[in-house]
Design an enzyme around this catalytic site. Sequence first.
Site, PDB file in Angstrom:
ATOM      1  N   ASN A 213       6.408  -7.914 -49.826  1.00  0.00           N
ATOM      2  CA  ASN A 213       6.809  -9.123 -49.709  1.00  0.00           C
ATOM      3  C   ASN A 213       7.191  -9.317 -48.136  1.00  0.00           C
ATOM      4  O   ASN A 213       6.641  -8.629 -47.297  1.00  0.00           O
ATOM      5  CB  ASN A 213       8.120  -9.457 -50.418  1.00  0.00           C
ATOM      6  CG  ASN A 213       9.245  -8.688 -49.984  1.00  0.00           C
ATOM      7  OD1 ASN A 213       9.817  -8.407 -48.928  1.00  0.00           O
ATOM      8  ND2 ASN A 213       9.646  -7.503 -50.960  1.00  0.00           N
ATOM      9  N   PRO A 309      14.280   1.300 -59.989  1.00  0.00           N
ATOM     10  CA  PRO A 309      15.687   1.382 -60.459  1.00  0.00           C
ATOM     11  C   PRO A 309      16.437   0.344 -59.207  1.00  0.00           C
ATOM     12  O   PRO A 309      15.969   0.238 -58.323  1.00  0.00           O
ATOM     13  CB  PRO A 309      15.907   2.832 -59.720  1.00  0.00           C
ATOM     14  CG  PRO A 309      14.968   3.229 -58.942  1.00  0.00           C
ATOM     15  CD  PRO A 309      13.586   2.620 -59.478  1.00  0.00           C
ATOM     16  N   ASP A 310      17.601   0.039 -59.897  1.00  0.00           N
ATOM     17  CA  ASP A 310      18.320  -1.004 -58.958  1.00  0.00           C
ATOM     18  C   ASP A 310      19.233  -0.335 -58.274  1.00  0.00           C
ATOM     19  O   ASP A 310      20.336   0.254 -58.599  1.00  0.00           O
ATOM     20  CB  ASP A 310      19.014  -2.073 -60.062  1.00  0.00           C
ATOM     21  CG  ASP A 310      19.668  -3.191 -58.941  1.00  0.00           C
ATOM     22  OD1 ASP A 310      20.309  -2.638 -57.968  1.00  0.00           O
ATOM     23  OD2 ASP A 310      19.685  -4.145 -59.407  1.00  0.00           O
ATOM     24  N   LYS A 341      24.062 -12.369 -60.058  1.00  0.00           N
ATOM     25  CA  LYS A 341      23.464 -11.256 -59.604  1.00  0.00           C
ATOM     26  C   LYS A 341      24.689 -10.384 -59.252  1.00  0.00           C
ATOM     27  O   LYS A 341      24.956  -9.161 -59.438  1.00  0.00           O
ATOM     28  CB  LYS A 341      22.788 -11.587 -58.412  1.00  0.00           C
ATOM     29  CG  LYS A 341      21.136 -11.509 -58.437  1.00  0.00           C
ATOM     30  CD  LYS A 341      20.374 -11.537 -57.506  1.00  0.00           C
ATOM     31  CE  LYS A 341      18.926 -12.117 -57.691  1.00  0.00           C
ATOM     32  NZ  LYS A 341      18.306 -12.571 -56.574  1.00  0.00           N
TER      33      LYS A 341
HETATM   34  O1  PMT Z   1      13.967  -9.399 -43.581  1.00  0.00           O
HETATM   35  P1  PMT Z   1      14.008 -10.881 -43.353  1.00  0.00           P
HETATM   36  O2  PMT Z   1      12.723 -11.603 -42.943  1.00  0.00           O
HETATM   37  O3  PMT Z   1      15.002 -11.288 -41.984  1.00  0.00           O
HETATM   38  O4  PMT Z   1      14.735 -11.570 -44.533  1.00  0.00           O
HETATM   39  C1  PMT Z   1      15.991 -11.414 -44.922  1.00  0.00           C
HETATM   40  C2  PMT Z   1      16.077 -11.667 -46.388  1.00  0.00           C
HETATM   41  C3  PMT Z   1      15.590 -12.853 -46.856  1.00  0.00           C
HETATM   42  C4  PMT Z   1      15.004 -10.587 -47.220  1.00  0.00           C
HETATM   43  C5  PMT Z   1      17.639 -11.061 -46.705  1.00  0.00           C
HETATM   44  O5  PMT Z   1      18.471 -12.041 -46.155  1.00  0.00           O
HETATM   45  C6  PMT Z   1      17.789 -11.157 -48.451  1.00  0.00           C
HETATM   46  O6  PMT Z   1      18.336 -12.377 -48.849  1.00  0.00           O
HETATM   47  N1  PMT Z   1      17.576  -9.956 -49.173  1.00  0.00           N
HETATM   48  C7  PMT Z   1      17.835  -9.821 -50.400  1.00  0.00           C
HETATM   49  C8  PMT Z   1      16.524 -10.298 -51.134  1.00  0.00           C
HETATM   50  C9  PMT Z   1      16.519 -10.318 -52.565  1.00  0.00           C
HETATM   51  O7  PMT Z   1      16.530 -11.375 -53.259  1.00  0.00           O
HETATM   52  O8  PMT Z   1      17.054  -9.242 -53.316  1.00  0.00           O
HETATM   53  P2  PMT Z   1      16.891  -9.129 -54.762  1.00  0.00           P
HETATM   54  O9  PMT Z   1      17.564 -10.716 -55.283  1.00  0.00           O
HETATM   55  O10 PMT Z   1      15.686  -8.741 -55.382  1.00  0.00           O
HETATM   56  O11 PMT Z   1      18.246  -8.144 -55.039  1.00  0.00           O
HETATM   57  C10 PMT Z   1      19.410  -8.580 -54.745  1.00  0.00           C
HETATM   58  C11 PMT Z   1      20.094  -7.505 -54.223  1.00  0.00           C
HETATM   59  O12 PMT Z   1      20.032  -6.057 -54.841  1.00  0.00           O
HETATM   60  C12 PMT Z   1      19.805  -7.214 -52.783  1.00  0.00           C
HETATM   61  O13 PMT Z   1      20.969  -6.638 -52.134  1.00  0.00           O
HETATM   62  C13 PMT Z   1      18.881  -5.820 -52.786  1.00  0.00           C
HETATM   63  O14 PMT Z   1      18.746  -5.109 -51.801  1.00  0.00           O
HETATM   64  C14 PMT Z   1      19.522  -5.169 -54.211  1.00  0.00           C
HETATM   65  N2  PMT Z   1      18.391  -4.578 -54.905  1.00  0.00           N
HETATM   66  C15 PMT Z   1      17.366  -5.243 -55.802  1.00  0.00           C
HETATM   67  C16 PMT Z   1      16.388  -4.608 -56.513  1.00  0.00           C
HETATM   68  C17 PMT Z   1      16.555  -3.127 -56.473  1.00  0.00           C
HETATM   69  N3  PMT Z   1      15.528  -2.623 -57.403  1.00  0.00           N
HETATM   70  N4  PMT Z   1      17.306  -2.476 -55.835  1.00  0.00           N
HETATM   71  C18 PMT Z   1      18.435  -3.022 -55.046  1.00  0.00           C
HETATM   72  O15 PMT Z   1      19.021  -2.478 -54.458  1.00  0.00           O
END
Ligand code: PMT
Length: 395
Positions: A213, A309-310, A341
């Site tokens: 991404n 895995p999360d 979330k």
């Molecule tokens: O890197 P940049 O270009 O500066 O951009 C920053 C960003 C937009 C990536 C950052 O600010 C951000 O929002 N990161 C989270 C992106 C996201 O939407 O993640 P998610 O919705 O998939 O997950 C939510 C949370 O769970 C996050 O903290 C993620 O790290 C965590 N997660 C998600 C999936 C997974 N399998 N394991 C996780 O730990």
Amino acid sequence: MVMTMELQNKRIVLGVTGGIAAYKSAELVRLLIKQGADVQVAMTEGAMRFVTPLTFQALSGQSVFASQWDERMPNGMAHIDLSRQADCILVAPASADFLARVVHGQADDLLATMVLARACPLLVAPAMNRQMWENAATQRNVTQLQADGVHILGPACGEQACGEVGAGRMLEPEEILEELIAFFTPKLLAGKRVLMTAGPTFEAIDPVRGITNLSSGRMGYAVARAARQAGAEVTLVSGPVGLVAPGGVDRINVRSALEMHAAVLSRAASADIFIGVAAVADYRVANSAEHKLKKDNGGIPPIELVENPDILAEVAALDGGPFCVGFAAESRNLEAYAQTKRRKKNIPLIAGNLIQDGFGGDDNTLILFDEAGAHPLKPAAKSVLASQLIEHIAH
Ligand code: PMT
């Protein structure tokens, strides 16, 4: 880009002593001025053999002083007048001779006298040949300076001007700037261990192709820097990005979500705070090919996905685990999706951003969500938002 000046209103006396690294201090002055600092340069006789005062005068916009007897000071007290309003004296480069003179409280030139008469902290960035640095006398002096409360920045290891390789190189101007900003940052996370993720993950389809991404890592790296400046010991588990790790941060490079999962889970139990900024792929390719997929093998290759895995949810579920902070990037319904979330992963705090604001770029707009509701932060540089997030976590 929203401009930030991290040394605004700081008055810094920059002492320059004799050494080849003196030319790098010209760049340091430029960086300090760019961060809003007021810089007064004082040079030793030796320093003026390497760089002229005019260079520093042009860059700092202020007269440079080198002599105690300078007639521009009507009261003849340059050593007092120049440093009294200073927030710190920074000596870069600091020669072996200068360190020795400070240890003994000598006042045999303007800079040494200013240091002796100071009412502010002293930071020194040593620069010398590796054998001079390793010499027992220098090491004794450095130990004494530390005991006297002097902050020693570096030195770095590497190739030296004399052609030898070893410890004794002055830190680069950018590194000294980082150390100075960290010096002025309140140590809200002193003694805390922060574990974090940043950047994207890369899920291989074959040896050269994959699913990833647009996360640049900028937000996560800014948070790592802010946590380190707030005094934390920071471990940054980073997906593939083209960024340099902030100084003093322990960076662990990973590629896939599974690698990130393993790197985080093996360290999570000993962390006080876990911050998940990474955009982790929710799915990986189940049937990743060992060899490059060939177009002429007939038909479109099927790509089968399995769930990753999360990481954040698993860390949050640990018994006695760290305080967990998540991030959520959404294209709409930010509050509803981010709060969902947060509750699903069972974490106290999540930072929400819209994907058009958050991904890539130097600026962002963040809203912090916790059990009490939403706490919007003003649009700003990621570095500023990162500091505000760290303050929020600390409180
Ligand atoms: O890197 P940049 O270009 O500066 O951009 C920053 C960003 C937009 C990536 C950052 O600010 C951000 O929002 N990161 C989270 C992106 C996201 O939407 O993640 P998610 O919705 O998939 O997950 C939510 C949370 O769970 C996050 O903290 C993620 O790290 C965590 N997660 C998600 C999936 C997974 N399998 N394991 C996780 O730990």
